[in-house]
Design a protein around this motif. Sequence first.
Motif, short mmCIF file in Angstrom:
data_model
loop_
_atom_site.label_atom_id
_atom_site.label_comp_id
_atom_site.label_asym_id
_atom_site.label_seq_id
_atom_site.Cartn_x
_atom_site.Cartn_y
_atom_site.Cartn_z
N GLY A 88 0.79 -1.11 0.07
CA GLY A 88 0.00 0.02 0.15
C GLY A 88 0.85 1.41 -0.03
N MET A 89 0.43 2.42 -0.56
CA MET A 89 1.13 3.55 -0.69
C MET A 89 0.08 4.77 0.16
SD MET A 89 3.49 5.56 -1.53
CE MET A 89 4.30 5.16 -3.28
N VAL A 90 0.53 5.25 1.15
CA VAL A 90 -0.18 6.44 1.69
C VAL A 90 0.44 7.66 1.73
CG1 VAL A 90 -1.40 7.20 3.86
CG2 VAL A 90 -1.09 4.57 3.26
N VAL A 104 5.09 3.47 2.29
CA VAL A 104 5.08 2.27 1.60
C VAL A 104 4.84 1.29 2.38
CG1 VAL A 104 5.65 0.65 -0.37
CG2 VAL A 104 6.15 2.90 -0.50
N GLY A 144 -2.97 4.42 -2.49
CA GLY A 144 -2.78 3.53 -3.50
C GLY A 144 -2.16 2.43 -3.22
N VAL A 145 -1.65 1.75 -4.40
CA VAL A 145 -0.92 0.43 -4.46
C VAL A 145 -0.05 0.12 -5.55
CG1 VAL A 145 -3.12 -0.72 -5.32
CG2 VAL A 145 -1.72 -2.06 -3.86
#
Lengths: 267, 265
Positions: free
Chosen positions: B182-184, B249, B195-196
């Motif tokens: 995951g992306m924060v 991430v 996102g991812v």
Amino acid sequence: MSTSITLSREDVVRLTERVEGAQKRAVAIPKLTEEYPGMTLADSYAVQNELRQRYLAQGHRLVGWKAGLTSKAKMRQMGVDVPSIGFLTDRMARPENSAITLSDLVHPRVECEVAFVMKADLKGPGCTSADVLAATGYVLPAIEIIDSRFHGFKFDLESVVADNSSSARFVGGGRARYADDLDLRTLGVVLEKNGEIAAMGASAAVLGHPAEAIAMLVNILAELGESLPAGSFVMSGGITEAIPVKAGDHVIARFQELGSVGARFVA
Amino acid sequence: MTLDQINAHGDALYDAFLARRPVPPLLARVPDITIVDAYRIQERFVARRLAAGETIVGKKIGATSRPVQELLGVFQPDFGMLTSAMVHVDGDTVDLSRLIQPKAEAELAFVLKDDLKGPGVTAMDVIHATDHVRPCFEIVDSRITDWAIKIQDTVADNASCGVYVLGEAKGDPRRLDITLAGMVVEKNGEVAATGVGAAVQGSPANAVAWLANTLGELGIPFKAGEVILSGSQSALIPVVDGDELVCTVGGLGSCRVRFSGKAAA
């Protein structure tokens, strides 16, 4: 809830019967606020509570709760600063990878969520995300199939809460994990429909951290005079937007660290 | 396009970059410009920067998500060159006055330990050749007025690269699930986007494989030690003086950047 109940007992029962009928017959009805424009959020939860009591009296088993409207964007859109909640019963549960019938739903959509199974009782007010994590037995990935019983999936907060926050079906599965072994804030998720990516995100999309949504849910339960018992299954809210599904569709939610959970849909 | 035309457009973009004054879209001026023409213009634009003393330190991959591809009217990614003047490290403050109309996006950067030579490179080869991955920000910028770009415009404009910020955290793609990580992205302490990895061509490794194969066809080297920005996993985030962004991430770590000053446009 900063509101109080304004509906008479008779009106609460009337609206409950209307919602129950719509849920059982899978028909869309007008928003409740069209007839009761002064309806408050407390009124909505009174209807939801009455609906829960009716289902339990009919032999349904309460298995847990769900948080809805957990993204900042959705909350802003609805003009609220807390999520909505809804109850989950055994009749809504569907096994992983099973064929889910859609003929008994109005206009179903799927979301993917992190679900919590509690090992200790939790009681608000004042419940924090740290309290939630301490009381969590394990987490697992889940798909929620939401369904609004209102025309065109158009609703206001008062109507949707009375309709059990659009709860319809849910599927838990994938890989169970201890919350301590994961960073629950940064879990990536990909929702695929028929082999194509339909939605993506990371778990922080839910109020910054999914445990935050569970804490708010416990605090709302306290206002309703309820608590969250050990063993409860709790869904923390959609990480992605909700994706419409129809008969023949297959969805799979792939989670970082939690495996995947899928379902297919039939008429 | 003739070599003179190619050079004229490349020089105009270089001048726009130096003066921080954007030029109108190329496509409006040269309606039949091809993507190949656009890469030749990019080559000239970058050559001017190298002549001024910059060196190439890596590559960036752009247009890797479906929404961006639809916006640009293409169904493949593009690439640009990273130069020594673009490099920022974790925690740096980026001076916006050096840029025209910057926006930030969060990505996974790959650092290679082996050369990758296409064609024929697969995602498995990419993982094999990768030393480590890092969280990073790319601060994209456009030398084209109002970001009114199609694919030819952004390709000619070095894939709209501005500057980039490489996080200190390093991850091993044989341990980290780069597809599902995951992306924060937080802006001033609030979640601004999530996102991812899969948002990038199904997996960032697919995007890097595409780049290796494309560079292989063009005869452009892709060397060990180069930094490759694999494509945005977040929405574009506008930034102004005083903003702070952190991207995290899952399973890897964070990258932090602050912004000061005022962009030209």
